[in-house]
Design a protein around this motif. Sequence first.
Motif, PDB file in Angstrom:
ATOM      1  N   MET A 128     -68.051-101.405  16.745  1.00  0.00           N
ATOM      2  CA  MET A 128     -69.008-100.622  17.612  1.00  0.00           C
ATOM      3  C   MET A 128     -68.609 -99.142  17.789  1.00  0.00           C
ATOM      4  N   TRP A 130     -68.459 -95.097  19.532  1.00  0.00           N
ATOM      5  CA  TRP A 130     -67.952 -94.573  20.663  1.00  0.00           C
ATOM      6  C   TRP A 130     -68.822 -93.995  21.824  1.00  0.00           C
ATOM      7  N   ARG A 139     -73.822-105.256  25.645  1.00  0.00           N
ATOM      8  CA  ARG A 139     -75.250-105.494  24.955  1.00  0.00           C
ATOM      9  C   ARG A 139     -74.982-106.677  23.792  1.00  0.00           C
ATOM     10  N   LYS A 154     -63.979-104.541  17.071  1.00  0.00           N
ATOM     11  CA  LYS A 154     -63.293-103.529  16.479  1.00  0.00           C
ATOM     12  C   LYS A 154     -64.080-102.247  16.958  1.00  0.00           C
ATOM     13  N   SER A 157     -62.043 -95.872  16.992  1.00  0.00           N
ATOM     14  CA  SER A 157     -60.625 -95.372  17.198  1.00  0.00           C
ATOM     15  C   SER A 157     -60.523 -94.461  18.172  1.00  0.00           C
ATOM     16  N   THR A 205     -72.892-101.356  15.062  1.00  0.00           N
ATOM     17  CA  THR A 205     -73.502 -99.929  15.631  1.00  0.00           C
ATOM     18  C   THR A 205     -72.897 -98.815  15.129  1.00  0.00           C
ATOM     19  N   GLY A 206     -73.368 -98.036  14.396  1.00  0.00           N
ATOM     20  CA  GLY A 206     -72.739 -96.744  13.704  1.00  0.00           C
ATOM     21  C   GLY A 206     -73.664 -96.227  12.765  1.00  0.00           C
ATOM     22  N   SER A 207     -72.879 -95.474  11.839  1.00  0.00           N
ATOM     23  CA  SER A 207     -73.479 -94.684  10.849  1.00  0.00           C
ATOM     24  C   SER A 207     -73.987 -95.530   9.508  1.00  0.00           C
ATOM     25  N   SER A 213     -71.205-100.487   4.436  1.00  0.00           N
ATOM     26  CA  SER A 213     -69.913-100.720   3.892  1.00  0.00           C
ATOM     27  C   SER A 213     -69.659-102.110   4.461  1.00  0.00           C
ATOM     28  N   LEU A 229     -78.214 -98.531  13.337  1.00  0.00           N
ATOM     29  CA  LEU A 229     -77.506 -97.300  12.858  1.00  0.00           C
ATOM     30  C   LEU A 229     -78.313 -96.116  13.161  1.00  0.00           C
ATOM     31  N   CYS A 262     -78.079 -92.418  19.508  1.00  0.00           N
ATOM     32  CA  CYS A 262     -79.151 -92.887  18.275  1.00  0.00           C
ATOM     33  C   CYS A 262     -80.492 -92.673  18.469  1.00  0.00           C
ATOM     34  N   GLU A 360     -79.856 -86.660  10.517  1.00  0.00           N
ATOM     35  CA  GLU A 360     -79.684 -86.945  11.773  1.00  0.00           C
ATOM     36  C   GLU A 360     -78.917 -85.807  12.396  1.00  0.00           C
TER      37      GLU A 360
HETATM   38  P1  NAP Z   1     -69.363 -94.661  12.617  1.00  0.00           P
HETATM   39  O1  NAP Z   1     -68.083 -93.491  12.135  1.00  0.00           O
HETATM   40  O2  NAP Z   1     -70.032 -95.345  11.684  1.00  0.00           O
HETATM   41  O3  NAP Z   1     -68.451 -95.461  13.595  1.00  0.00           O
HETATM   42  C1  NAP Z   1     -68.773 -96.516  14.059  1.00  0.00           C
HETATM   43  C2  NAP Z   1     -67.861 -97.665  13.913  1.00  0.00           C
HETATM   44  O4  NAP Z   1     -67.614 -98.248  12.642  1.00  0.00           O
HETATM   45  C3  NAP Z   1     -66.441 -97.230  14.586  1.00  0.00           C
HETATM   46  O5  NAP Z   1     -66.088 -98.412  14.999  1.00  0.00           O
HETATM   47  C4  NAP Z   1     -65.971 -97.039  13.344  1.00  0.00           C
HETATM   48  O6  NAP Z   1     -64.293 -97.203  13.339  1.00  0.00           O
HETATM   49  C5  NAP Z   1     -66.592 -97.956  12.235  1.00  0.00           C
HETATM   50  N1  NAP Z   1     -66.375 -97.920  10.850  1.00  0.00           N
HETATM   51  C6  NAP Z   1     -66.761 -96.598  10.329  1.00  0.00           C
HETATM   52  N2  NAP Z   1     -66.470 -96.650   9.108  1.00  0.00           N
HETATM   53  C7  NAP Z   1     -66.488 -98.003   8.663  1.00  0.00           C
HETATM   54  C8  NAP Z   1     -66.333 -98.771   7.374  1.00  0.00           C
HETATM   55  N3  NAP Z   1     -66.559 -98.264   6.451  1.00  0.00           N
HETATM   56  N4  NAP Z   1     -66.151-100.023   7.688  1.00  0.00           N
HETATM   57  C9  NAP Z   1     -66.107-100.658   8.740  1.00  0.00           C
HETATM   58  N5  NAP Z   1     -66.220-100.092   9.829  1.00  0.00           N
HETATM   59  C10 NAP Z   1     -66.323 -98.866   9.931  1.00  0.00           C
HETATM   60  O7  NAP Z   1     -70.264 -94.062  13.538  1.00  0.00           O
HETATM   61  P2  NAP Z   1     -70.203 -92.843  14.482  1.00  0.00           P
HETATM   62  O8  NAP Z   1     -70.590 -91.495  13.517  1.00  0.00           O
HETATM   63  O9  NAP Z   1     -68.976 -92.819  15.180  1.00  0.00           O
HETATM   64  O10 NAP Z   1     -71.218 -93.064  15.480  1.00  0.00           O
HETATM   65  C11 NAP Z   1     -72.531 -92.373  15.380  1.00  0.00           C
HETATM   66  C12 NAP Z   1     -73.715 -93.085  14.632  1.00  0.00           C
HETATM   67  O11 NAP Z   1     -74.104 -94.369  15.361  1.00  0.00           O
HETATM   68  C13 NAP Z   1     -74.878 -92.242  14.565  1.00  0.00           C
HETATM   69  O12 NAP Z   1     -75.414 -92.424  13.323  1.00  0.00           O
HETATM   70  C14 NAP Z   1     -75.581 -92.960  15.685  1.00  0.00           C
HETATM   71  O13 NAP Z   1     -77.033 -92.706  15.600  1.00  0.00           O
HETATM   72  C15 NAP Z   1     -75.243 -94.479  15.400  1.00  0.00           C
HETATM   73  N6  NAP Z   1     -75.665 -95.080  16.489  1.00  0.00           N
HETATM   74  C16 NAP Z   1     -76.675 -96.037  16.467  1.00  0.00           C
HETATM   75  C17 NAP Z   1     -76.956 -96.948  17.641  1.00  0.00           C
HETATM   76  C18 NAP Z   1     -78.187 -97.959  17.322  1.00  0.00           C
HETATM   77  O14 NAP Z   1     -78.158 -98.671  18.232  1.00  0.00           O
HETATM   78  N7  NAP Z   1     -78.981 -97.731  16.437  1.00  0.00           N
HETATM   79  C19 NAP Z   1     -76.372 -96.766  18.656  1.00  0.00           C
HETATM   80  C20 NAP Z   1     -75.272 -95.699  18.861  1.00  0.00           C
HETATM   81  C21 NAP Z   1     -75.106 -95.021  17.722  1.00  0.00           C
HETATM   82  P3  NAP Z   1     -63.401 -95.950  13.260  1.00  0.00           P
HETATM   83  O15 NAP Z   1     -63.780 -95.316  14.497  1.00  0.00           O
HETATM   84  O16 NAP Z   1     -62.075 -96.497  13.380  1.00  0.00           O
HETATM   85  O17 NAP Z   1     -63.712 -94.996  12.100  1.00  0.00           O
END
Ligand code: NAP
Length: 455
Positions: A128, A130, A139, A154, A157, A205-207, A213, A229, A262, A360
């Motif tokens: 997830m 931050w 959710r 997880k 960080s 949920t994330g990048s 990955s 994403l 997002c 983005e």
């Molecule tokens: P992120 O760097 O991808 O981090 C999200 C999570 O993934 C964190 O727990 C992170 O851990 C982990 N992570 C990072 N690289 C990974 C890898 N190679 N393998 C496994 N886990 C990994 O995302 P962010 O930049 O903090 O968050 C913002 C992004 O999330 C934006 O693009 C946003 O649009 C998107 N988002 C999407 C939604 C949706 O519902 N579609 C909602 C909210 C946010 P660490 O913190 O330890 O790196």
Amino acid sequence: MAIATINPATGELLKTFEPLNDAEIATKIDLAQQTFEQYRKTNFESRSLWMKSCAEILEQEKAEFAKLMTLEMGKPFKAALGEVEKCALVCQYYAENAADFLADVPVKTDASHSFVRYQPLGIILAVMPWNFPFWQVFRFVAPALMAGNVGLLKHASNVPQCALAIEEIIKRAGFPIGVFQTLLIGASQVANLIADERVKAATLTGSEAAGASLAQAAGKQIKKTVLELGGSDPFIVLESADLETAASFATTARMLNNGQSCIAAKRFIVVDAIADKFEQLLLEKFAVLKVGDPMHPDTDLGPLATPDLVKELDQQVQTTVKEGAKLLIGGHPLSDRPGNFYPPTIITEIPPGSFAEQEEFFGPVALLFRVPDIDAAIKVANSTPFGLGASAWTTNDQERDRLIEEIEAGAVFINGMVKSDPRLPFGGIKRSGYGRELSIQGIQEFVNVKTVWVK
Ligand code: NAP
């Protein structure tokens, strides 16, 4: 990234955590698996009582949880309070509806009787971000646990204390120990977890990079994933729209969560006939936003979560300006104070082909595009790799129907801003991911849809 609490409003390092080692992770997976074998036999009534108890704890202690979020990632305290309330709502929603959503579904066939039964899968891993440290987790938790699965989290960080607080809430609510555990681990430790045969599926949920990955690691193991994403949601304003209301919502939709959502509106696509007026209204609204201490009740815009986010956002802004775009307001980090502050920013006259059309922008930056008509508006809206949400403003019925039909996104909101709601499915298409959270669709993602045929 180190696992640590660093106050984004001051830059102060408040607490650090050692990541779990392999043996500690193995112990937690053992516990999760043992718990699942018993927990899957519990009935909906028991799960529902525990889930309602989660909702009560969240409601009763919302100020404390909200403060923790603001401390770790900088969202305005008043927004953090709303986030905790929404978590209580999603717990309540699945506590009340899970039994219906997952009831056997009879189907007439050549059998004496045949039906579909939904059964839990086992351990589900949630990775997830931050930006909504409580909401993103709840959710996932509410449907997953109500379906009889167990969860491993997880979390990002930079929000370790939120992650631990959520584990504690679920324990205190009465769920059996081991139903939900937080793993304080780095991103590099995720692939090994997925490789464990007891971990049955994963949601992230994330990048895009993190999603790709995780999906790759899960693909190697033939395990299901749900990915939520990034997005670059369009906010389309057509001639018949109520401009004052549209500009107010545009401001809220862009500044949501200090611009780091997002589903924040990121590209404002406005028809020529009303573009000057809309731009002026937006400028007036951005100019009066109060930037500052996220704990202060008057603050509209707090800091970005990390210094890297400021750097990245600023690079995107400077590149767009170098390409020939014009800054209407803002456009440089606020260097007169500590913390990760970036001001409300509007960019116009973005040249065709600019990378701003494709990327983005994760911060309080509005990108303004002028178009001649609805055809061009839809074309520009659909011209990104993303497809998460879209908001469009019109009082014309034909235009409304075209927008609903032709916008490529997981959600279209007409005359309203995009938001998540436990009752409606949430998720994207294209590079915004796949699968759905929330509603009946969300709880049916991590279950075995078992066909039963009896003669
Ligand atoms: P992120 O760097 O991808 O981090 C999200 C999570 O993934 C964190 O727990 C992170 O851990 C982990 N992570 C990072 N690289 C990974 C890898 N190679 N393998 C496994 N886990 C990994 O995302 P962010 O930049 O903090 O968050 C913002 C992004 O999330 C934006 O693009 C946003 O649009 C998107 N988002 C999407 C939604 C949706 O519902 N579609 C909602 C909210 C946010 P660490 O913190 O330890 O790196």
